[in-house]
Design a protein around this motif. Structure first.
Motif, PDB file in Angstrom:
ATOM      1  N   ARG A  42       0.591  -1.270   0.030  1.00 19.70           N
ATOM      2  CA  ARG A  42      -0.122   0.127  -0.037  1.00 19.70           C
ATOM      3  C   ARG A  42       0.978   1.361  -0.192  1.00 19.70           C
ATOM      4  NH1 ARG A  42      -4.223   0.086   4.752  1.00 19.70           N
ATOM      5  NH2 ARG A  42      -4.630   2.068   3.725  1.00 19.70           N
ATOM      6  N   ILE A  43       1.905   1.154   0.735  1.00 21.17           N
ATOM      7  CA  ILE A  43       2.717   2.308   0.912  1.00 21.17           C
ATOM      8  C   ILE A  43       3.490   2.689  -0.323  1.00 21.17           C
ATOM      9  CG2 ILE A  43       4.982   3.497   1.978  1.00 21.17           C
ATOM     10  CD1 ILE A  43       3.901   1.920   4.585  1.00 21.17           C
ATOM     11  N   MET A  44       3.796   1.615  -1.062  1.00 22.99           N
ATOM     12  CA  MET A  44       4.497   1.671  -2.263  1.00 22.99           C
ATOM     13  C   MET A  44       3.835   2.155  -3.422  1.00 22.99           C
ATOM     14  SD  MET A  44       7.382  -1.662  -2.143  1.00 22.99           S
ATOM     15  CE  MET A  44       7.901  -1.414  -3.807  1.00 22.99           C
ATOM     16  N   ALA A  45       2.228   2.071  -3.185  1.00 26.97           N
ATOM     17  CA  ALA A  45       1.529   2.220  -4.111  1.00 26.97           C
ATOM     18  C   ALA A  45       0.991   3.700  -4.087  1.00 26.97           C
ATOM     19  CB  ALA A  45       0.295   1.495  -4.059  1.00 26.97           C
ATOM     20  N   GLY A  46       1.520   4.348  -2.968  1.00 30.21           N
ATOM     21  CA  GLY A  46       1.301   5.893  -2.793  1.00 30.21           C
ATOM     22  C   GLY A  46       0.443   6.104  -1.564  1.00 30.21           C
ATOM     23  N   ALA A  47       0.097   5.391  -0.660  1.00 31.21           N
ATOM     24  CA  ALA A  47      -0.729   5.533   0.513  1.00 31.21           C
ATOM     25  C   ALA A  47       0.188   6.365   1.559  1.00 31.21           C
ATOM     26  CB  ALA A  47      -1.453   4.092   1.104  1.00 31.21           C
ATOM     27  N   ASP A  48      -0.437   7.145   2.189  1.00 32.88           N
ATOM     28  CA  ASP A  48       0.286   7.633   3.269  1.00 32.88           C
ATOM     29  C   ASP A  48       0.563   6.619   4.378  1.00 32.88           C
ATOM     30  OD1 ASP A  48       1.312   9.154   5.417  1.00 32.88           O
ATOM     31  OD2 ASP A  48      -0.346  10.717   5.210  1.00 32.88           O
ATOM     32  N   PRO A  49       1.961   6.556   4.709  1.00 32.39           N
ATOM     33  CA  PRO A  49       2.537   5.699   5.828  1.00 32.39           C
ATOM     34  C   PRO A  49       1.536   5.829   7.330  1.00 32.39           C
ATOM     35  CG  PRO A  49       4.381   6.231   4.573  1.00 32.39           C
ATOM     36  CD  PRO A  49       3.185   7.113   4.149  1.00 32.39           C
ATOM     37  N   ALA A  50       1.221   7.128   7.307  1.00 37.46           N
ATOM     38  CA  ALA A  50       0.378   7.581   8.414  1.00 37.46           C
ATOM     39  C   ALA A  50      -0.978   6.876   8.669  1.00 37.46           C
ATOM     40  CB  ALA A  50       0.546   8.989   8.839  1.00 37.46           C
ATOM     41  N   GLU A  51      -1.516   6.670   7.373  1.00 39.21           N
ATOM     42  CA  GLU A  51      -2.757   6.039   7.255  1.00 39.21           C
ATOM     43  C   GLU A  51      -2.690   4.423   7.227  1.00 39.21           C
ATOM     44  OE1 GLU A  51      -5.440   7.973   7.454  1.00 39.21           O
ATOM     45  OE2 GLU A  51      -4.181   9.520   7.723  1.00 39.21           O
ATOM     46  N   VAL A  52      -1.525   3.825   7.106  1.00 41.97           N
ATOM     47  CA  VAL A  52      -1.419   2.580   6.905  1.00 41.97           C
ATOM     48  C   VAL A  52      -0.790   1.931   8.348  1.00 41.97           C
ATOM     49  CG1 VAL A  52      -0.221   0.635   5.537  1.00 41.97           C
ATOM     50  CG2 VAL A  52      -0.923   2.690   4.563  1.00 41.97           C
ATOM     51  N   LEU A  53       0.242   2.480   9.113  1.00 41.61           N
ATOM     52  CA  LEU A  53       0.844   1.779   9.915  1.00 41.61           C
ATOM     53  C   LEU A  53       0.206   2.295  11.564  1.00 41.61           C
ATOM     54  CD1 LEU A  53       4.498   2.921   8.999  1.00 41.61           C
ATOM     55  CD2 LEU A  53       3.491   0.766   8.596  1.00 41.61           C
ATOM     56  N   PRO A  54       0.242   1.444  12.494  1.00 44.03           N
ATOM     57  CA  PRO A  54      -0.441   1.481  13.932  1.00 44.03           C
ATOM     58  C   PRO A  54       0.563   2.937  14.451  1.00 44.03           C
ATOM     59  CG  PRO A  54       1.156  -0.481  13.746  1.00 44.03           C
ATOM     60  CD  PRO A  54       1.071   0.198  12.320  1.00 44.03           C
ATOM     61  N   MET A  55      -0.040   3.983  14.312  1.00 40.76           N
ATOM     62  CA  MET A  55       0.776   5.327  14.677  1.00 40.76           C
ATOM     63  C   MET A  55       1.153   5.495  16.212  1.00 40.76           C
ATOM     64  SD  MET A  55       1.813   5.971  11.947  1.00 40.76           S
ATOM     65  CE  MET A  55       2.746   7.701  12.426  1.00 40.76           C
ATOM     66  N   GLU A  56       0.455   4.752  17.123  1.00 39.04           N
ATOM     67  CA  GLU A  56       0.747   4.786  18.431  1.00 39.04           C
ATOM     68  C   GLU A  56       1.685   3.548  19.162  1.00 39.04           C
ATOM     69  OE1 GLU A  56       0.313   7.826  20.143  1.00 39.04           O
ATOM     70  OE2 GLU A  56      -0.585   8.435  18.116  1.00 39.04           O
ATOM     71  N   ARG A  57       2.015   2.832  18.220  1.00 39.31           N
ATOM     72  CA  ARG A  57       3.075   1.571  18.545  1.00 39.31           C
ATOM     73  C   ARG A  57       4.194   1.698  17.861  1.00 39.31           C
ATOM     74  NH1 ARG A  57      -1.800   1.079  20.209  1.00 39.31           N
ATOM     75  NH2 ARG A  57      -2.669  -0.748  21.020  1.00 39.31           N
ATOM     76  N   LYS A  58       5.046   0.738  18.393  1.00 35.77           N
ATOM     77  CA  LYS A  58       6.560   0.785  17.842  1.00 35.77           C
ATOM     78  C   LYS A  58       6.904   1.228  16.307  1.00 35.77           C
ATOM     79  CE  LYS A  58      10.411  -1.393  16.275  1.00 35.77           C
ATOM     80  NZ  LYS A  58      10.722  -2.369  15.278  1.00 35.77           N
ATOM     81  N   THR A  59       5.950   0.499  15.496  1.00 40.38           N
ATOM     82  CA  THR A  59       6.329   0.651  14.051  1.00 40.38           C
ATOM     83  C   THR A  59       5.872   1.975  13.619  1.00 40.38           C
ATOM     84  OG1 THR A  59       5.513  -1.906  13.817  1.00 40.38           O
ATOM     85  CG2 THR A  59       5.327  -0.300  11.825  1.00 40.38           C
ATOM     86  N   GLY A  60       4.821   2.494  14.136  1.00 37.07           N
ATOM     87  CA  GLY A  60       4.435   3.705  13.653  1.00 37.07           C
ATOM     88  C   GLY A  60       5.337   5.070  13.997  1.00 37.07           C
ATOM     89  N   MET A  61       6.068   4.782  15.335  1.00 38.07           N
ATOM     90  CA  MET A  61       6.887   5.751  15.891  1.00 38.07           C
ATOM     91  C   MET A  61       8.084   5.554  15.202  1.00 38.07           C
ATOM     92  SD  MET A  61       5.726   7.703  18.345  1.00 38.07           S
ATOM     93  CE  MET A  61       3.975   7.791  19.267  1.00 38.07           C
ATOM     94  N   PHE A  62       8.512   4.474  14.795  1.00 34.33           N
ATOM     95  CA  PHE A  62       9.879   4.187  14.060  1.00 34.33           C
ATOM     96  C   PHE A  62       9.799   4.843  12.735  1.00 34.33           C
ATOM     97  CE2 PHE A  62      12.776   0.563  11.999  1.00 34.33           C
ATOM     98  CZ  PHE A  62      13.855   1.172  12.758  1.00 34.33           C
ATOM     99  N   PHE A  63       8.626   4.758  12.058  1.00 38.14           N
ATOM    100  CA  PHE A  63       8.584   5.696  10.897  1.00 38.14           C
ATOM    101  C   PHE A  63       8.534   7.262  11.126  1.00 38.14           C
ATOM    102  CE2 PHE A  63       4.851   8.266   9.103  1.00 38.14           C
ATOM    103  CZ  PHE A  63       5.363   8.655   7.905  1.00 38.14           C
ATOM    104  N   ARG A  64       8.026   7.497  12.433  1.00 37.20           N
ATOM    105  CA  ARG A  64       7.932   8.935  12.606  1.00 37.20           C
ATOM    106  C   ARG A  64       9.385   9.361  12.474  1.00 37.20           C
ATOM    107  NH1 ARG A  64       3.799  10.851  16.930  1.00 37.20           N
ATOM    108  NH2 ARG A  64       5.126  12.600  16.869  1.00 37.20           N
ATOM    109  N   CYS A  65      10.403   8.689  13.421  1.00 36.44           N
ATOM    110  CA  CYS A  65      11.642   9.051  13.786  1.00 36.44           C
ATOM    111  C   CYS A  65      12.581   8.936  12.564  1.00 36.44           C
ATOM    112  CB  CYS A  65      12.175   8.180  14.927  1.00 36.44           C
ATOM    113  SG  CYS A  65      11.447   8.164  16.414  1.00 36.44           S
ATOM    114  N   ILE A  66      12.238   8.052  11.757  1.00 41.20           N
ATOM    115  CA  ILE A  66      12.951   8.039  10.448  1.00 41.20           C
ATOM    116  C   ILE A  66      12.384   9.191   9.370  1.00 41.20           C
ATOM    117  CG2 ILE A  66      13.650   6.571   8.338  1.00 41.20           C
ATOM    118  CD1 ILE A  66      13.308   4.296  10.282  1.00 41.20           C
ATOM    119  N   ALA A  67      11.385   9.279   9.264  1.00 46.92           N
ATOM    120  CA  ALA A  67      11.009  10.146   8.387  1.00 46.92           C
ATOM    121  C   ALA A  67      11.175  11.757   8.649  1.00 46.92           C
ATOM    122  CB  ALA A  67       9.267   9.987   8.296  1.00 46.92           C
TER     123      ALA A  67
END
Length: 201
Positions: free
Chosen positions: A97-122
């Protein structure tokens, strides 16, 4: 598992544990920890042909239960071949989904480790995001859990530990992500060193 309803005294102990690990960092560990997310950001931009937000989302989605080297290898391959592989179907679906253009913030669990990892890298300068993985948990609670369940799927338990890192960062005048990454470097190198010496930790 630790209680999600920790007393103020327990919270203060967790904060103290994080601060003690920070203060044990060598200058070289401090430097590597401080630059960790900036380096990851540059990698996310490189593998995604200049879209670090998408690259960060793909890396984060593929991060669960993977070493950093394996995580980045899978992310590279996903972009190189256009199809993600090597993970559970849920993670692969998120990557697609992300590679197809979806916003990662709409795809990932943002209040958990995965979402926070995305935020810190982005955004390595994010003033609030903090990754609480198994190592961050063990640093804060002052105990190596090994294969025991840490209960980090609980939003309240995650929030408790994230709060402790944010409070430690406030006292140090640092970003929460910087405190987490520096202490992560110190902690994981302690584990590796003890393992090379054949000591049980």
């Amino acid at each position: 598992m630790i209680s999600a309803n920790a007393s103020e005294e327990t919270r203060e102990q967790y904060i103290s544990n994080v601060l003690a690990t920070w203060r044990a960092a060598t200058p070289e560990q401090l430097e590597r920890g401080r630059t960790w997310y900036r380096t990851a950001h540059d990698l996310a931009s490189l593998i995604s042909d200049g879209d670090p937000r998408a690259g960060a989302g793909v890396i984060a989605a593929l991060s669960a239960n993977k070493s950093w080297s394996e995580n980045t290898r899978l992310a590279h391959r996903a972009y190189e071949f256009g199809v993600p592989t090597g993970h559970f179907q849920d993670a692969l679906t998120k990557v697609t989904r992300i590679m197809a253009g979806a916003d990662p913030a709409e795809v990932l669990p943002m209040e958990r480790k995965t979402g926070m990892f995305f935020r810190c890298i982005a955004n390595p300068c994010d003033p609030d995001a903090v990754v609480v993985d198994r190592h961050a948990h063990d640093i804060a609670v002052g105990e190596i859990y090994g294969q025991r369940d840490r209960g980090l799927s609980s939003a309240r338990r995650y929030a408790l530990l994230a709060h402790c890192y944010r409070e430690a960062a406030l006292r140090l005048g640092e970003l929460p992500s910087t405190v987490q990454s520096v202490t992560w470097v110190v902690h994981t190198e302690r584990i590796a060193s003890a393992g090379r010496r054949g000591r049980r930790i």
